[in-house]
Design a protein around this motif. Sequence first.
Motif, PDB file in Angstrom:
ATOM      1  N   ALA A 279      43.832  24.706  52.917  1.00  0.00           N
ATOM      2  CA  ALA A 279      42.473  24.765  52.674  1.00  0.00           C
ATOM      3  C   ALA A 279      41.855  23.833  51.893  1.00  0.00           C
ATOM      4  CB  ALA A 279      42.409  26.109  52.216  1.00  0.00           C
ATOM      5  N   GLY A 280      42.627  22.831  51.443  1.00  0.00           N
ATOM      6  CA  GLY A 280      42.024  21.597  50.770  1.00  0.00           C
ATOM      7  C   GLY A 280      42.214  21.839  49.462  1.00  0.00           C
ATOM      8  N   TYR A 281      43.298  22.511  48.794  1.00  0.00           N
ATOM      9  CA  TYR A 281      43.448  22.719  47.276  1.00  0.00           C
ATOM     10  C   TYR A 281      45.189  22.596  47.098  1.00  0.00           C
ATOM     11  CZ  TYR A 281      38.931  24.521  48.178  1.00  0.00           C
ATOM     12  OH  TYR A 281      37.660  24.544  48.480  1.00  0.00           O
ATOM     13  N   SER A 282      45.339  22.754  45.780  1.00  0.00           N
ATOM     14  CA  SER A 282      46.823  22.804  45.380  1.00  0.00           C
ATOM     15  C   SER A 282      47.120  23.931  44.679  1.00  0.00           C
ATOM     16  CB  SER A 282      47.170  21.426  44.866  1.00  0.00           C
ATOM     17  OG  SER A 282      46.366  21.354  43.607  1.00  0.00           O
ATOM     18  N   ALA A 283      48.588  24.199  44.627  1.00  0.00           N
ATOM     19  CA  ALA A 283      48.645  25.740  44.114  1.00  0.00           C
ATOM     20  C   ALA A 283      50.109  25.717  43.231  1.00  0.00           C
ATOM     21  CB  ALA A 283      48.765  26.823  44.964  1.00  0.00           C
ATOM     22  N   VAL A 284      50.223  26.216  42.177  1.00  0.00           N
ATOM     23  CA  VAL A 284      51.808  26.152  41.716  1.00  0.00           C
ATOM     24  C   VAL A 284      51.816  27.592  41.258  1.00  0.00           C
ATOM     25  CG1 VAL A 284      51.738  23.850  40.661  1.00  0.00           C
ATOM     26  CG2 VAL A 284      50.620  25.749  39.220  1.00  0.00           C
ATOM     27  N   ARG A 285      53.154  28.047  41.407  1.00  0.00           N
ATOM     28  CA  ARG A 285      53.525  29.485  41.093  1.00  0.00           C
ATOM     29  C   ARG A 285      53.328  29.560  39.673  1.00  0.00           C
ATOM     30  NH1 ARG A 285      58.203  33.182  43.816  1.00  0.00           N
ATOM     31  NH2 ARG A 285      57.919  35.048  42.846  1.00  0.00           N
TER      32      ARG A 285
ATOM     33  N   ILE B 247      45.283  40.227  49.410  1.00  0.00           N
ATOM     34  CA  ILE B 247      44.954  38.920  48.744  1.00  0.00           C
ATOM     35  C   ILE B 247      43.681  38.978  47.748  1.00  0.00           C
ATOM     36  CG2 ILE B 247      44.253  36.542  49.293  1.00  0.00           C
ATOM     37  CD1 ILE B 247      44.964  36.991  52.206  1.00  0.00           C
ATOM     38  N   ASP B 248      44.154  38.676  46.713  1.00  0.00           N
ATOM     39  CA  ASP B 248      42.920  38.496  45.424  1.00  0.00           C
ATOM     40  C   ASP B 248      43.014  36.995  44.953  1.00  0.00           C
ATOM     41  OD1 ASP B 248      41.089  39.412  43.516  1.00  0.00           O
ATOM     42  OD2 ASP B 248      42.454  39.889  42.007  1.00  0.00           O
ATOM     43  N   VAL B 249      41.798  36.462  45.313  1.00  0.00           N
ATOM     44  CA  VAL B 249      41.745  34.993  44.941  1.00  0.00           C
ATOM     45  C   VAL B 249      40.201  34.629  44.304  1.00  0.00           C
ATOM     46  CG1 VAL B 249      40.416  34.362  47.135  1.00  0.00           C
ATOM     47  CG2 VAL B 249      41.632  32.725  45.931  1.00  0.00           C
ATOM     48  N   SER B 250      40.550  34.171  43.069  1.00  0.00           N
ATOM     49  CA  SER B 250      39.270  33.971  42.397  1.00  0.00           C
ATOM     50  C   SER B 250      39.212  32.446  41.943  1.00  0.00           C
ATOM     51  CB  SER B 250      39.297  34.761  41.083  1.00  0.00           C
ATOM     52  OG  SER B 250      38.099  34.524  40.025  1.00  0.00           O
TER      53      SER B 250
ATOM     54  N   ARG C  69      41.742  32.115  51.423  1.00  0.00           N
ATOM     55  CA  ARG C  69      41.813  33.570  51.729  1.00  0.00           C
ATOM     56  C   ARG C  69      42.035  33.418  53.302  1.00  0.00           C
ATOM     57  NH1 ARG C  69      41.072  38.733  50.193  1.00  0.00           N
ATOM     58  NH2 ARG C  69      39.837  37.949  48.669  1.00  0.00           N
ATOM     59  N   GLU C  70      41.431  32.420  54.149  1.00  0.00           N
ATOM     60  CA  GLU C  70      41.699  32.213  55.746  1.00  0.00           C
ATOM     61  C   GLU C  70      42.769  31.684  56.075  1.00  0.00           C
ATOM     62  OE1 GLU C  70      38.154  30.628  56.887  1.00  0.00           O
ATOM     63  OE2 GLU C  70      36.810  32.119  56.807  1.00  0.00           O
ATOM     64  N   GLU C  71      43.452  31.005  55.019  1.00  0.00           N
ATOM     65  CA  GLU C  71      44.496  30.188  55.275  1.00  0.00           C
ATOM     66  C   GLU C  71      45.788  31.112  55.096  1.00  0.00           C
ATOM     67  OE1 GLU C  71      45.027  27.590  57.258  1.00  0.00           O
ATOM     68  OE2 GLU C  71      42.699  27.087  57.361  1.00  0.00           O
ATOM     69  N   VAL C  72      45.802  31.576  53.920  1.00  0.00           N
ATOM     70  CA  VAL C  72      46.802  32.586  53.284  1.00  0.00           C
ATOM     71  C   VAL C  72      47.244  33.782  54.154  1.00  0.00           C
ATOM     72  CG1 VAL C  72      47.651  33.804  51.326  1.00  0.00           C
ATOM     73  CG2 VAL C  72      46.603  31.468  50.919  1.00  0.00           C
TER      74      VAL C  72
ATOM     75  N   CYS D  85      35.089  28.369  48.570  1.00  0.00           N
ATOM     76  CA  CYS D  85      36.584  27.961  48.186  1.00  0.00           C
ATOM     77  C   CYS D  85      37.380  29.023  48.564  1.00  0.00           C
ATOM     78  CB  CYS D  85      36.599  27.343  46.809  1.00  0.00           C
ATOM     79  SG  CYS D  85      35.520  25.749  46.456  1.00  0.00           S
ATOM     80  N   GLU D  86      37.004  30.172  47.974  1.00  0.00           N
ATOM     81  CA  GLU D  86      37.669  31.275  47.847  1.00  0.00           C
ATOM     82  C   GLU D  86      38.061  31.904  49.172  1.00  0.00           C
ATOM     83  OE1 GLU D  86      36.085  33.341  43.783  1.00  0.00           O
ATOM     84  OE2 GLU D  86      35.571  34.197  45.551  1.00  0.00           O
ATOM     85  N   MET D  87      36.971  31.764  50.185  1.00  0.00           N
ATOM     86  CA  MET D  87      37.162  32.085  51.441  1.00  0.00           C
ATOM     87  C   MET D  87      38.090  31.251  52.409  1.00  0.00           C
ATOM     88  SD  MET D  87      34.167  32.837  54.385  1.00  0.00           S
ATOM     89  CE  MET D  87      32.938  32.255  53.205  1.00  0.00           C
TER      90      MET D  87
END
Length: 69
Positions: free
Chosen positions: A62-68, A33-36, A21-24, A16-18
């Motif tokens: 990447a298949g996920y959702s994000a909020v700031r 980029i630090d993704v956990s 990371r690849e999209e961002v 998932c992290e990868m």
Amino acid sequence: MSTTEYEVTGMTCGHCEMSVREEVEQIAGIENIDVSATTGKLVLTSATDLDDAQVFAAVKEAGYSAVRV
């Protein structure tokens, strides 16, 4: 330098992290980029202010959702 933190929903493993990371990393100006999956956090360091819409779109790709946060 500017650091921006996002909460990503749905990540559970290293794959998932990868994927995130690849999209961002395709967004121009990102220095680090630090993704956990463990914390559900995505922390981006960039030379300029980031466009949240670009980050959200990349995370969605990447298949996920994000909020700031």
